[in-house]
Design a protein around this motif. Structure first.
Motif, mmCIF file in Angstrom:
data_model
loop_
_atom_site.group_PDB
_atom_site.id
_atom_site.type_symbol
_atom_site.label_atom_id
_atom_site.label_comp_id
_atom_site.label_asym_id
_atom_site.label_seq_id
_atom_site.Cartn_x
_atom_site.Cartn_y
_atom_site.Cartn_z
ATOM 1 N N GLU A 1 0.821 -1.210 0.000
ATOM 2 C CA GLU A 1 0.000 0.000 0.000
ATOM 3 C C GLU A 1 0.858 1.265 0.000
ATOM 4 N N GLN B 1 2.829 1.388 -3.716
ATOM 5 C CA GLN B 1 2.255 1.144 -5.041
ATOM 6 C C GLN B 1 2.204 2.446 -5.816
ATOM 7 N N PRO B 2 2.399 2.469 -7.088
ATOM 8 C CA PRO B 2 2.488 1.311 -7.979
ATOM 9 C C PRO B 2 3.922 0.804 -8.191
ATOM 10 N N ARG B 3 4.913 1.426 -7.529
ATOM 11 C CA ARG B 3 6.299 0.995 -7.736
ATOM 12 C C ARG B 3 6.498 -0.465 -7.330
ATOM 13 N N PHE C 1 4.823 -3.818 -7.455
ATOM 14 C CA PHE C 1 3.629 -4.441 -8.001
ATOM 15 C C PHE C 1 3.428 -5.857 -7.464
ATOM 16 N N GLY D 1 -0.428 -9.007 -4.882
ATOM 17 C CA GLY D 1 -0.004 -8.914 -6.274
ATOM 18 C C GLY D 1 -0.603 -10.000 -7.120
ATOM 19 N N SER E 1 9.150 -5.038 -9.241
ATOM 20 C CA SER E 1 8.693 -3.814 -9.891
ATOM 21 C C SER E 1 8.663 -4.022 -11.393
#
Length: 158
Positions: free
Chosen positions: A40, A43-45, A47, A69, A134
């Protein structure tokens, strides 16, 4: 008010994770909480954020544990791929390009970089590895390594 630096965010997350799991002895609950809060926060780094746990019945094999994920690999032998390299060496693996990593296991073809950190119990025994993927190349650096290692170093020390 300014946004916290990544160093500050990791310190805050460590405190939050340890506070939430304080007193919890059930391993999957501790790992699920850490996976959720890390995913949380980044994200989005990040995934794919989760744990592979040492299988007590096959102690040279990791089995997928709690994660956030896409579908993960179910089992990874020690020494295979980035997670297996971490489990075999006991050292964090910081991989800027997974496609250049010998023996990389492609659980999700979108993964381009990865960091995997060992998780030990209070006796120093390897219990799991934290795996973060990532879609970007070179997504992780020393700040991530230090922050994640600090979290993992205390996650199972109860």
């Amino acid at each position: 008010m300014t946004e916290p630096t990544r160093e500050e965010l990791y310190a805050q997350l460590k405190d939050e994770i340890l506070s939430v799991v304080s007193g919890e002895t059930y391993l999957p609950a501790r790992l699920a909480t850490a996976s959720c809060l890390l995913a949380e926060a980044f994200q989005p780094r990040f995934f794919w954020t989760g744990f592979y746990v040492v299988d007590p019945l096959k102690p040279n094999e990791l089995v997928v544990g709690p994660y956030v994920g896409t579908l993960g690999c179910l089992r990874i032998p020690f020494g295979k791929g980035v997670c297996g390299a971490c489990a075999a060496s006991g050292e964090t693996q910081l991989v800027p390009d997974v496609h250049a990593f010998p023996g990389h296991i492609a659980c999700d073809s979108r993964s381009n970089s990865e960091i995997v950190v060992p998780v030990r119990d209070k006796n120093g025994e390897l219990i799991a590895v934290l795996d973060v993927d990532s879609a970007s190349h070179d997504a992780f650096d020393e700040i991530d390594q230090i922050g994640l290692e600090r979290i993992c170093n205390e996650l199972l020390v109860v």
